[in-house]
Design a protein around this motif. Structure first.
Motif, mmCIF file in Angstrom:
data_model
loop_
_atom_site.group_PDB
_atom_site.id
_atom_site.type_symbol
_atom_site.label_atom_id
_atom_site.label_comp_id
_atom_site.label_asym_id
_atom_site.label_seq_id
_atom_site.Cartn_x
_atom_site.Cartn_y
_atom_site.Cartn_z
ATOM 1 N N ASP A 255 1.055 -1.444 -0.173
ATOM 2 C CA ASP A 255 0.389 0.510 0.113
ATOM 3 C C ASP A 255 0.730 1.239 -0.119
ATOM 4 O OD1 ASP A 255 -3.028 -0.596 -0.084
ATOM 5 O OD2 ASP A 255 -2.726 -0.622 1.943
ATOM 6 N N ILE A 256 2.394 1.906 -0.316
ATOM 7 C CA ILE A 256 2.692 2.572 -0.588
ATOM 8 C C ILE A 256 2.472 3.326 -1.700
ATOM 9 C CG2 ILE A 256 4.728 1.702 -2.540
ATOM 10 C CD1 ILE A 256 4.976 3.494 0.778
ATOM 11 N N ALA A 257 1.508 3.093 -2.731
ATOM 12 C CA ALA A 257 0.262 3.954 -3.025
ATOM 13 C C ALA A 257 -0.278 5.262 -2.437
ATOM 14 C CB ALA A 257 0.035 3.189 -3.936
ATOM 15 N N PHE A 258 -0.408 4.672 -1.616
ATOM 16 C CA PHE A 258 -0.786 5.984 -0.276
ATOM 17 C C PHE A 258 0.107 6.421 -0.035
ATOM 18 C CE2 PHE A 258 -3.834 2.505 -0.623
ATOM 19 C CZ PHE A 258 -5.341 3.503 -1.350
ATOM 20 N N HIS A 259 1.042 7.496 -0.820
ATOM 21 C CA HIS A 259 2.053 8.233 -0.474
ATOM 22 C C HIS A 259 1.716 9.520 0.256
ATOM 23 C CE1 HIS A 259 6.337 7.490 -0.145
ATOM 24 N NE2 HIS A 259 6.299 7.703 -1.517
ATOM 25 N N SER A 260 1.505 10.189 0.386
ATOM 26 C CA SER A 260 0.997 11.166 0.881
ATOM 27 C C SER A 260 1.032 11.059 2.109
ATOM 28 C CB SER A 260 -0.395 12.361 -0.054
ATOM 29 O OG SER A 260 -0.083 12.663 -1.011
ATOM 30 N N ILE A 261 0.049 10.754 2.884
ATOM 31 C CA ILE A 261 -0.204 10.322 3.851
ATOM 32 C C ILE A 261 0.946 9.511 4.406
ATOM 33 C CG2 ILE A 261 -1.313 7.928 3.542
ATOM 34 C CD1 ILE A 261 -3.021 10.694 6.127
ATOM 35 N N HIS A 262 1.630 8.764 3.997
ATOM 36 C CA HIS A 262 2.392 8.360 4.417
ATOM 37 C C HIS A 262 4.148 9.325 4.822
ATOM 38 C CE1 HIS A 262 6.240 5.754 4.736
ATOM 39 N NE2 HIS A 262 7.032 5.600 3.500
ATOM 40 N N HIS A 263 3.853 10.455 3.863
ATOM 41 C CA HIS A 263 4.854 11.679 3.988
ATOM 42 C C HIS A 263 4.264 12.359 4.775
ATOM 43 C CE1 HIS A 263 8.514 11.820 1.124
ATOM 44 N NE2 HIS A 263 8.005 10.264 0.567
ATOM 45 N N LEU A 264 3.252 12.412 4.910
ATOM 46 C CA LEU A 264 2.850 12.997 6.636
ATOM 47 C C LEU A 264 3.106 12.633 7.582
ATOM 48 C CD1 LEU A 264 -0.598 14.940 4.904
ATOM 49 C CD2 LEU A 264 1.361 16.023 5.488
ATOM 50 N N CYS A 265 2.692 10.892 8.068
ATOM 51 C CA CYS A 265 3.124 10.591 9.486
ATOM 52 C C CYS A 265 3.631 9.224 8.611
ATOM 53 C CB CYS A 265 2.106 10.211 9.770
ATOM 54 S SG CYS A 265 1.997 9.795 11.499
ATOM 55 N N GLU A 266 5.222 9.244 9.014
ATOM 56 C CA GLU A 266 6.223 7.832 8.078
ATOM 57 C C GLU A 266 5.779 6.746 9.124
ATOM 58 O OE1 GLU A 266 10.614 8.772 9.798
ATOM 59 O OE2 GLU A 266 9.438 9.781 8.237
ATOM 60 N N ARG A 267 5.263 7.066 10.448
ATOM 61 C CA ARG A 267 5.135 6.399 11.410
ATOM 62 C C ARG A 267 3.175 5.201 11.260
ATOM 63 N NH1 ARG A 267 8.700 6.013 16.218
ATOM 64 N NH2 ARG A 267 7.513 3.524 15.898
ATOM 65 N N ILE A 268 2.590 5.470 10.276
ATOM 66 C CA ILE A 268 2.425 4.566 9.466
ATOM 67 C C ILE A 268 1.981 3.030 9.248
ATOM 68 C CG2 ILE A 268 -0.491 4.875 8.331
ATOM 69 C CD1 ILE A 268 -0.561 7.365 8.868
ATOM 70 N N PRO A 269 1.820 2.383 10.244
ATOM 71 C CA PRO A 269 2.177 1.167 9.347
ATOM 72 C C PRO A 269 1.394 0.511 7.689
ATOM 73 C CG PRO A 269 0.892 0.679 10.902
ATOM 74 C CD PRO A 269 0.423 2.233 10.990
ATOM 75 N N ASN A 270 1.467 -0.096 7.118
ATOM 76 C CA ASN A 270 1.274 -0.354 5.530
ATOM 77 C C ASN A 270 0.138 -0.704 5.678
ATOM 78 O OD1 ASN A 270 1.574 -3.209 4.982
ATOM 79 N ND2 ASN A 270 3.195 -3.347 5.957
ATOM 80 N N TYR A 271 -0.223 -1.403 6.886
ATOM 81 C CA TYR A 271 -1.924 -1.977 6.214
ATOM 82 C C TYR A 271 -3.171 -1.059 7.349
ATOM 83 C CZ TYR A 271 0.331 -2.810 11.158
ATOM 84 O OH TYR A 271 1.135 -3.072 12.747
ATOM 85 N N ARG A 272 -2.048 0.105 7.670
ATOM 86 C CA ARG A 272 -3.430 0.972 7.856
ATOM 87 C C ARG A 272 -2.860 2.400 6.577
ATOM 88 N NH1 ARG A 272 -5.002 -1.262 10.675
ATOM 89 N NH2 ARG A 272 -5.353 -2.383 12.624
ATOM 90 N N LEU A 273 -2.853 2.982 6.195
ATOM 91 C CA LEU A 273 -2.219 3.531 5.113
ATOM 92 C C LEU A 273 -3.237 3.754 4.350
ATOM 93 C CD1 LEU A 273 1.341 2.933 3.434
ATOM 94 C CD2 LEU A 273 0.621 5.298 5.021
ATOM 95 N N ARG A 274 -4.295 2.855 4.052
ATOM 96 C CA ARG A 274 -5.178 2.779 3.432
ATOM 97 C C ARG A 274 -6.458 4.013 4.214
ATOM 98 N NH1 ARG A 274 -8.408 0.557 -1.614
ATOM 99 N NH2 ARG A 274 -6.105 -0.408 -1.624
ATOM 100 N N GLN A 275 -6.693 2.989 5.016
ATOM 101 C CA GLN A 275 -7.474 3.750 5.966
ATOM 102 C C GLN A 275 -7.488 5.382 6.195
ATOM 103 O OE1 GLN A 275 -8.161 1.807 10.386
ATOM 104 N NE2 GLN A 275 -9.869 2.436 9.809
ATOM 105 N N CYS A 276 -5.853 5.560 6.678
ATOM 106 C CA CYS A 276 -5.501 6.536 6.760
ATOM 107 C C CYS A 276 -5.932 7.873 5.915
ATOM 108 C CB CYS A 276 -4.531 6.791 7.436
ATOM 109 S SG CYS A 276 -4.373 6.165 9.456
#
Length: 319
Positions: A255-276
């Motif tokens: 789920d690294i395709a949900f990349h903006s939210i990953h850059h906003l908070c890099e501590r979000i695990p991959n299995y929560r990226l889509r939901q966030c």
């Protein structure tokens, strides 16, 4: 992945029709290798597990699987996160030139620059990135260590990045285990069969995640600031695209395709990226959305115009 590698000699020992199964086996190995790299990426952010030690331990294991030391890689990747969108500080995995630097090159070197950033270079670049570069890094570290033993006076500070002791330890241990695994796999499968399969797997898996990383930050309209006026928030939202991938590719890429939210908070695990991402979609309207058909065009944007603060193509540079 172990089961897939076990299947390789089984199908190759069978009749010609059975050997055709090698292709889907290699495809699956490429995809699982890409997923293991994505999970290593999570470990580097200390987000896959709540425990720091589990992240370190599994990160090291994933690093061995991918042939690249996780600790030095994650330290470099953290620099990217810290400066994303600041093209004075970080020029991406392709080390892009500014427009001024490009125009200072000779016509021959300009053509070579464009050729070296062509999408097809993902293949030799991928092989180099996972198979050759970590071994060269170890050799460089050994040369530096031996050289330091014979210096009679303090050396002038080097501008080259100096790894920490922990990074050197991870680099050494990773290389020992990777090279040992190459030897063991070669003894089991035969070196010809092993390397013909291994080279394909590492080349294409690296090409996939380098491609994804590239288009997540190189695209028309991407935030391309310099030091002055740079914003971390803008870099995360306007400097990171979100890929619209089929669910199966989202799973293999964690789920690294949900990349903006990953850059906003890099501590979000991959299995929560889509939901966030979905819960905060109203805050991400400025984030670029790309589909698979948009990916080739992103590789046109390989120059940074430091005056107009935008990424441009070679055609625009010549205009």
């Amino acid at each position: 992945m172990a089961l897939l590698w076990w299947l390789v000699p089984q199908v190759m020992a069978g009749p010609p029709a059975l050997r055709l199964l090698l292709l889907p086996i290699l495809v699956l190995l490429v995809l699982f290798s890409s997923r293991s790299f994505s999970l290593m990426h999570d470990c580097g952010h200390r987000s896959l597990f709540a425990s720091r030690w589990l992240n370190q331990g599994f990160g090291f294991v994933f690093g061995v699987v991918n042939g690249i030391p996780e600790h030095p890689w994650s330290r470099g990747h953290a620099y990217h996160h810290k400066h994303n969108g600041n093209w004075d500080r970080y020029r991406g995995p392709s080390a892009l030139l500014s427009l001024e630097q490009y125009r200072s090159l000779s016509p021959t070197n300009q053509r070579l620059y464009g050729l070296s950033r062509h999408p097809l270079m993902l293949l030799p670049g991928g092989f180099f990135y996972l198979v050759i570069k970590p071994r060269l890094a170890l050799l460089q570290a050994l040369v530096d260590h031996v050289g330091s033993m014979f210096k009679s006076r303090p050396a002038t500070p080097s501008k080259r990045y100096q790894p920490t002791k922990a990074e050197l330890a991870d680099l050494f241990a990773n290389n020992v285990l990777v090279i040992a695994s190459w030897y063991a796999m070669g003894q089991w499968l035969g070196f010809g069969l092993f390397w013909s399969c291994y080279a394909v797997v590492m080349t294409f898996s690296a090409a996939i995640f380098i491609c994804i990383f590239f288009v997540q930050h190189n695209y028309p309209g991407s935030y391309a600031s310099g030091d002055e006026g740079w914003s971390y928030l803008q870099g995360a939202v306007a400097g990171s695209s979100n890929l619209e991938l089929p669910w199966i590719l989202n799973w293999f890429s964690a789920d690294i395709a949900f990349h903006s939210i990953h850059h906003l908070c890099e501590r979000i695990p991959n299995y929560r990226l889509r939901q966030c991402h979905e819960r905060n979609a109203h805050l991400l309207t400025a984030a670029k959305r790309l589909s698979l058909v948009d990916i080739p065009s992103c590789f046109r944007y390989i120059l940074w115009d430091s005056k107009d603060l935008r990424l441009i193509s070679l055609e625009e540079a010549a205009g």
